[in-house]
Design a protein around this motif. Structure first.
Motif, PDB file in Angstrom:
ATOM      1  N   CYS A  56       0.878  -1.168   0.000  1.00  0.00           N
ATOM      2  CA  CYS A  56       0.000   0.000   0.000  1.00  0.00           C
ATOM      3  C   CYS A  56       0.920   1.223   0.000  1.00  0.00           C
ATOM      4  CB  CYS A  56      -0.950   0.018   1.188  1.00  0.00           C
ATOM      5  SG  CYS A  56      -0.156   0.144   2.813  1.00  0.00           S
ATOM      6  N   GLN A  57       0.424   2.333  -0.491  1.00  0.00           N
ATOM      7  CA  GLN A  57       1.267   3.524  -0.513  1.00  0.00           C
ATOM      8  C   GLN A  57       0.437   4.784  -0.400  1.00  0.00           C
ATOM      9  OE1 GLN A  57       1.990   4.517  -5.201  1.00  0.00           O
ATOM     10  NE2 GLN A  57       3.370   3.054  -4.271  1.00  0.00           N
ATOM     11  N   GLY A 101      11.127  -2.416   6.592  1.00  0.00           N
ATOM     12  CA  GLY A 101       9.831  -2.843   6.087  1.00  0.00           C
ATOM     13  C   GLY A 101       9.047  -1.756   5.387  1.00  0.00           C
ATOM     14  N   GLN A 102       9.707  -0.703   4.945  1.00  0.00           N
ATOM     15  CA  GLN A 102       9.002   0.372   4.248  1.00  0.00           C
ATOM     16  C   GLN A 102       9.961   1.042   3.269  1.00  0.00           C
ATOM     17  OE1 GLN A 102       8.009   2.748   7.689  1.00  0.00           O
ATOM     18  NE2 GLN A 102       9.756   4.095   7.391  1.00  0.00           N
ATOM     19  N   ALA A 103       9.399   1.852   2.398  1.00  0.00           N
ATOM     20  CA  ALA A 103      10.204   2.619   1.452  1.00  0.00           C
ATOM     21  C   ALA A 103       9.724   4.054   1.446  1.00  0.00           C
ATOM     22  CB  ALA A 103      10.101   2.025   0.054  1.00  0.00           C
ATOM     23  N   VAL A 104      10.642   4.991   1.334  1.00  0.00           N
ATOM     24  CA  VAL A 104      10.324   6.418   1.221  1.00  0.00           C
ATOM     25  C   VAL A 104      10.952   6.916  -0.076  1.00  0.00           C
ATOM     26  CG1 VAL A 104      10.549   8.704   2.243  1.00  0.00           C
ATOM     27  CG2 VAL A 104      10.281   6.702   3.725  1.00  0.00           C
ATOM     28  N   LEU A 105      10.165   7.627  -0.881  1.00  0.00           N
ATOM     29  CA  LEU A 105      10.656   8.196  -2.131  1.00  0.00           C
ATOM     30  C   LEU A 105      10.321   9.674  -2.186  1.00  0.00           C
ATOM     31  CD1 LEU A 105       9.739   5.074  -2.781  1.00  0.00           C
ATOM     32  CD2 LEU A 105      10.119   5.763  -5.141  1.00  0.00           C
ATOM     33  N   VAL A 118       5.373   7.144   0.663  1.00  0.00           N
ATOM     34  CA  VAL A 118       5.752   6.071   1.579  1.00  0.00           C
ATOM     35  C   VAL A 118       5.000   4.809   1.174  1.00  0.00           C
ATOM     36  CG1 VAL A 118       5.796   5.240   3.957  1.00  0.00           C
ATOM     37  CG2 VAL A 118       6.161   7.671   3.480  1.00  0.00           C
ATOM     38  N   GLY A 119       5.736   3.706   1.082  1.00  0.00           N
ATOM     39  CA  GLY A 119       5.136   2.416   0.805  1.00  0.00           C
ATOM     40  C   GLY A 119       5.327   1.468   1.973  1.00  0.00           C
ATOM     41  N   TRP A 120       4.258   0.755   2.332  1.00  0.00           N
ATOM     42  CA  TRP A 120       4.281  -0.232   3.409  1.00  0.00           C
ATOM     43  C   TRP A 120       3.772  -1.574   2.890  1.00  0.00           C
ATOM     44  CZ3 TRP A 120       2.117   4.684   4.471  1.00  0.00           C
ATOM     45  CH2 TRP A 120       2.704   5.414   5.519  1.00  0.00           C
ATOM     46  N   GLY A 163       9.094  -8.001  -1.176  1.00  0.00           N
ATOM     47  CA  GLY A 163      10.268  -7.731  -0.364  1.00  0.00           C
ATOM     48  C   GLY A 163      11.382  -8.718  -0.562  1.00  0.00           C
ATOM     49  N   GLY A 164      11.335  -9.461  -1.682  1.00  0.00           N
ATOM     50  CA  GLY A 164      12.315 -10.519  -1.890  1.00  0.00           C
ATOM     51  C   GLY A 164      13.631 -10.059  -2.463  1.00  0.00           C
ATOM     52  N   ASN A 165      13.777  -8.761  -2.726  1.00  0.00           N
ATOM     53  CA  ASN A 165      15.002  -8.301  -3.372  1.00  0.00           C
ATOM     54  C   ASN A 165      16.063  -7.791  -2.397  1.00  0.00           C
ATOM     55  OD1 ASN A 165      13.117  -6.114  -2.908  1.00  0.00           O
ATOM     56  ND2 ASN A 165      14.589  -4.792  -3.927  1.00  0.00           N
TER      57      ASN A 165
END
Length: 398
Positions: free
Chosen positions: A180-181, A201-205, A218-220, A349-351
């Motif tokens: 979700c983002q 466990g999250q990403a910020v762009l 933000v992606g969770w 999240g496998g990368n």
């Protein structure tokens, strides 16, 4: 009256109408919305999509209208590892863009109209007109109801496509929902290109868009969606503060432009996409998690593929039209299969851990850093990148 009726006038639909109208096809382009209007989107266009805009003669107008070119990317893969590089080039284009959808969609609709397509907004699709088992037109409601006939009905009406429901398009692959983002816009961030921060466990762009704003996203994992949407602002700002404190210091109320928005409706799927007198394009046909931000570029690629086939098929009759749409769908699946699998790997999240040794190995190699960004653009496979980085024994999907 028409050769083609296009239902949905955003990226996929408006580009389809534009390319067909330029070839003399009689096109009716419809949408229930008026333009300019907004829609949930990552905004990001990789060089693949930018190159298509250039080939359509729309890149210069978009840049002249204030869309800033993005020529550098920084990717924080770990606390002690930040990769700096350029977007992976396509046809001599080595920039990304993040246009506001209010601007991009309106530009495409205007260009379609200028090319000769008839544009009707405020037209709510009601159903397909059938004749002997074949789609031969469409009915619309709104302030003035109408029905029109055409040789082909194009469903470009998004993830919840009413055209797909009407024609009974089956989901041939449902790969699940993993993320979700949410995102918002702020003024005053330094323009240093795209900034990506992953971890915890999250990403910020963050990347620049129109009007001097930056989009901050933000992606969770999807498991957090119900929690996050209960208090979006609090969770969003806390995530940026934890994952990207250099960005967080700029996210003041005074610098903010509008509300934070987003979605958890990010399923990965492929639908049956063509049949007698109908075809689906864009998210109506297939969609994948926006973790790789390929949606707009995918829509452009699909519309180009369809537009390359249809004019000759329309002149040859219904059987040729159906053969052309079936060939388009088959080619799309062949060309996009690897990118679909890569996106699933990233979305799950496998990368992260598996790729880290390869990322450390390329820290001083700008060419390979750009190649890594090419994975996100769908131009490079995980296996190709790992091999080039000298980590051939690493399984990036482990």
């Amino acid at each position: 009256m028409y050769d083609v009726i296009v239902v949905g006038a955003r990226c996929a639909g408006a580009a389809t109408a534009l390319l067909l109208a330029r070839q003399g096809v009689r096109v009716l382009l419809t949408d229930r919305a008026a333009f300019p209007s907004d829609t949930v989107s990552t905004h990001l266009l990789h060089p693949t999509g930018v190159a298509r805009l250039r080939s359509w003669g729309l890149l210069e107008p978009l840049l002249a209208g204030g869309c800033p070119p993005i020529e550098s990317i920084s990717f924080r893969a770990a606390d002690d590892l930040v990769l700096h590089g350029a977007p992976y080039a396509c046809d001599g284009v080595a920039m990304s863009l993040a246009p506001r959808r209010t601007v991009l969609d309106a530009m495409l609709v205007e260009a379609a109209g200028a090319a000769g397509a008839e544009v009707r907004v405020g037209a709510s699709f009601q159903g397909v007109v059938w004749e002997d088992g074949r789609a031969v037109g469409a009915e619309f409601g709104g302030r003035r109801a109408f029905a029109e006939r055409a040789a082909l009905v194009v469903g470009a009406d998004g993830r919840h496509s009413a055209v797909a429901r009407q024609v009974g398009a089956k989901t041939v692959r449902d790969a699940g929902t993993f993320g979700c983002q949410f995102y918002g816009y702020w003024r005053g961030l330094p323009d240093v290109g795209t900034q990506i921060f992953v971890g915890g466990g999250q990403a910020v762009l963050a990347y620049p868009t129109h009007d001097g704003d930056h989009l901050v996203l933000v992606g969770w994992p999807h498991a957090r969606f119900a929690e996050v949407r209960q208090d979006i602002d609090r969770h969003f700002l806390a995530a940026v503060a934890a994952g990207a404190p250099a960005i967080a210091e700029h996210l003041t109320d005074a610098a903010r432009s509008g509300r934070i928005t987003g979605s958890g409706d990010l399923g990965n799927y492929v639908r049956e996409s063509s049949g007698p007198g109908w075809v689906l394009v864009g998210d109506a046909a297939t969609a994948k998690d926006p973790v790789t931000a390929q949606g707009i570029g995918d829509a452009f690629a699909q519309t180009q593929s369809l537009a390359d086939r249809l004019p000759a098929a329309l002149a040859a009759g219904p059987r040729a039209v159906d053969a052309a749409t079936a060939a388009h769908t088959a080619d799309r699946d062949r060309a996009g299969g690897a990118a679909f699998e890569t996106t699933l790997t990233f979305a799950m999240g496998g990368n992260s851990a598996a790729l880290l040794p390869a990322l450390r190995a390329i820290e001083s190699r700008p060419d390979l850093i750009s190649m890594f960004y090419g994975i996100y653009a769908g131009q490079v496979t995980l296996e190709e990148f790992v091999a080039a980085a000298g980590q051939g024994a690493t399984d990036p999907k482990a």
